[in-house]
Design an enzyme around this catalytic site. Structure first.
Site, PDB file in Angstrom:
ATOM      1  N   ARG A 163      32.666 -21.600  19.499  1.00 33.27           N
ATOM      2  CA  ARG A 163      33.550 -22.735  19.416  1.00 33.27           C
ATOM      3  C   ARG A 163      33.811 -23.361  21.086  1.00 33.27           C
ATOM      4  NH1 ARG A 163      32.410 -22.209  15.439  1.00 33.27           N
ATOM      5  NH2 ARG A 163      33.494 -21.666  13.536  1.00 33.27           N
ATOM      6  N   SER A 242      42.024 -23.792  11.365  1.00 36.86           N
ATOM      7  CA  SER A 242      42.300 -22.558  12.015  1.00 36.86           C
ATOM      8  C   SER A 242      42.875 -22.796  13.597  1.00 36.86           C
ATOM      9  CB  SER A 242      40.971 -21.846  12.151  1.00 36.86           C
ATOM     10  OG  SER A 242      40.235 -21.852  10.901  1.00 36.86           O
ATOM     11  N   GLU A 346      42.633 -22.435  18.986  1.00 40.38           N
ATOM     12  CA  GLU A 346      41.594 -23.327  19.137  1.00 40.38           C
ATOM     13  C   GLU A 346      42.111 -24.769  19.475  1.00 40.38           C
ATOM     14  OE1 GLU A 346      38.129 -24.167  15.768  1.00 40.38           O
ATOM     15  OE2 GLU A 346      39.276 -22.451  15.810  1.00 40.38           O
TER      16      GLU A 346
END
Length: 354
Positions: A163, A242, A346
Site C-alpha cells: 500500500r 478499507s 489508508e
C-alpha cells in the site's frame, strides 16, 4: 475542443465516495494530459495550494474544504496491444478491469470493483484478494512538479511496497498521467488464485487458475457482501473501502502483540499472521478492530462502522468529516489499548487529521 471547466466555491463532497468535506475555492476539470499539466503549472507558478482529485475513493476532505485549486482529472484513454495495457489516469478503474477480462487477459481480475481512477492505483499500490497493481505495472507517465517536465518511471522507479509507493512517499512531487501494465494471456484463465477467501469461494486450491471472468464475478460478489462495491442506495458503501491498512510488525512487535492477545483473549487464541518479508509479519486490521469491541454497525452517530465489514467506516447520510474522524480516533485508541498496535489510515486526509 471544449474549454477547461472551472468553478469557484465548488462542492467537493460529491466528488468523493465518502460524500464528505467542504468546498474548494476553485475546481478545474482537466480532460487531456496537456490540460492537467497546464493546470498544475499554473497553480505551482502562482503558489496556489493544489489538490488532485481522481475518483475520490481515497480522500477524506476536512469540513473546512480546500482553500486552493482542486484539479479533477477526467482524462480518458484505454489502449490494449496484445497483453500490453495503457490507461489514462482518469479512466474508471473497475471498468478497465472488466474490459481486460472481456479480452481474455489475466493479472488484474481480482482487483475488480475497486472504486476510483486508474491514476490512483500506482500511488497506493492498490491491492485486494491476492493481487496488487505493482505485479503488472511496467511504467507510469507522470508530471514532475519539481523539474517541470513529463517523465516516465519504471516499476522499479516506483518503489512499490505494501500500500505504498514513491508517489505516496513524496505526495506533492508527481501527478500521474498514464499507467502501463503487462498482463497475461492464459487462454481466458485467471492468474493463479492466491487469496484463501477467493479460493474457498471458487472451490479451488490456492495456486489454481479459473476462468478470469468467473474470478472477477466472484470477487465482485465478495466485495458486495462487504459493502465494498459502490451503491448510492447503500450507506455501507459511502466509505473509502478499507479505512486502515493491515499492520506489519517486526519480530519484537509481533511477540509483544501475541502476548497481549493471549492475555486478553486467552492462550489458545491465534491472531491472523502472514509472512511480510524477512522478520516481518502482517496481521489483520479487521480482526483487531472486531476483537477490540468495534463490531459491524458500531456507533450511534451519523458515522459508523459498516454493517457488513468492520474495516470500513461509513457516512450514514448526514455525517461531517469530524464525525468520521472522531470514530476513527476511537477505533485507533481502542485497538491500541487492547493490543498495543497502532492502526494507520489508508485514505489521504486533506485539511484534517486523525
Amino acid at each position: 475542443m471544449d474549454p477547461v471547466q472551472e468553478l469557484h466555491d465548488a462542492p467537493l463532497a460529491p466528488l468523493t465516495t465518502f460524500r464528505l468535506g467542504g468546498p474548494a475555492a476553485r475546481l478545474v476539470m482537466a480532460r487531456t494530459d496537456d490540460e492537467v499539466i497546464a493546470a498544475v503549472r499554473e497553480a505551482d507558478g502562482s503558489g496556489t495550494p493544489l489538490l488532485i482529485v481522481g475518483g475520490g475513493s481515497n480522500l477524506v476532505i476536512g469540513d473546512g474544504g480546500f482553500d486552493g485549486t482542486a484539479l479533477r482529472i477526467a482524462t480518458q484513454g484505454f489502449r490494449l496491444d496484445g497483453t500490453k495495457l495503457e490507461l489514462a489516469a482518469g479512466e474508471v478503474w473497475t471498468d478497465a478491469v472488466a474490459r481486460t477480462v472481456e479480452a481474455g487477459l489475466a493479472g488484474i481480475e481480482c482487483l475488480a470493483g475497486i472504486p476510483g481512477s486508474a491514476g490512483a492505483t500506482p500511488i497506493q499500490n492498490v491491492g485486494a484478494y491476492g493481487q496488487e497493481v505493482s505485479s503488472t505495472i511496467t511504467e507510469v507517465d507522470a508530471y514532475d512538479r519539481r523539474t517541470g517536465e513529463r517523465v516516465t518511471l519504471t516499476d522499479a522507479d516506483c518503489a512499490f511496497s505494501y500500500r505504498h509507493s514513491r508517489f505516496k512517499e513524496d505526495p506533492h512531487r508527481y501527478v500521474v498521467l498514464r499507467v502501463r501494465f503487462e498482463l497475461e494471456d492464459a487462454g481466458g484463465l485467471s492468474a493463479p488464485i492466491k487469496y484463501p477467501e477467493t479460493a474457498r469461494a471458487l472451490g479451488v486450491e490456492a495456486g489454481e487458475r479459473v476462468s478470469a471472468a468467473v474470478a472477477r464475478e466472484t470477487v465482485l460478489a465478495l466485495r458486495a457482501g462487504k459493502g465494498m462495491v459502490l451503491d448510492p442506495e447503500d450507506h455501507d458503501t459511502w466509505s473509502a473501502g478499507s479505512f486502515f491498512t493491515n499492520p506489519i510488525l517486526d519480530e519484537a512487535q509481533f511477540a509483544a502483540f501475541l502476548a497481549r492477545v493471549h492475555a486478553t483473549l486467552g492462550p489458545d487464541t491465534a491472531p491472523p499472521a502472514f509472512p511480510a518479508g524477512e522478520g516481518l509479519t502482517k496481521t489483520s486490521a479487521a480482526w483487531l478492530i472486531d476483537r477490540a469491541g468495534f463490531t459491524k454497525g458500531y456507533g450511534e452517530g451519523p458515522a459508523r462502522i459498516s454493517t457488513k465489514h468492520t474495516l470500513a467506516l461509513t457516512n450514514r447520510g448526514r455525517a461531517t468529516t469530524e464525525d468520521l474522524l472522531a470514530l476513527a480516533r476511537e477505533v485507533v485508541a481502542g485497538v491500541h489499548d487492547a493490543f498495543g498496535v497502532t492502526l494507520v489510515n489508508e485514505p489521504v486526509t486533506v485539511n484534517c487529521a486523525l
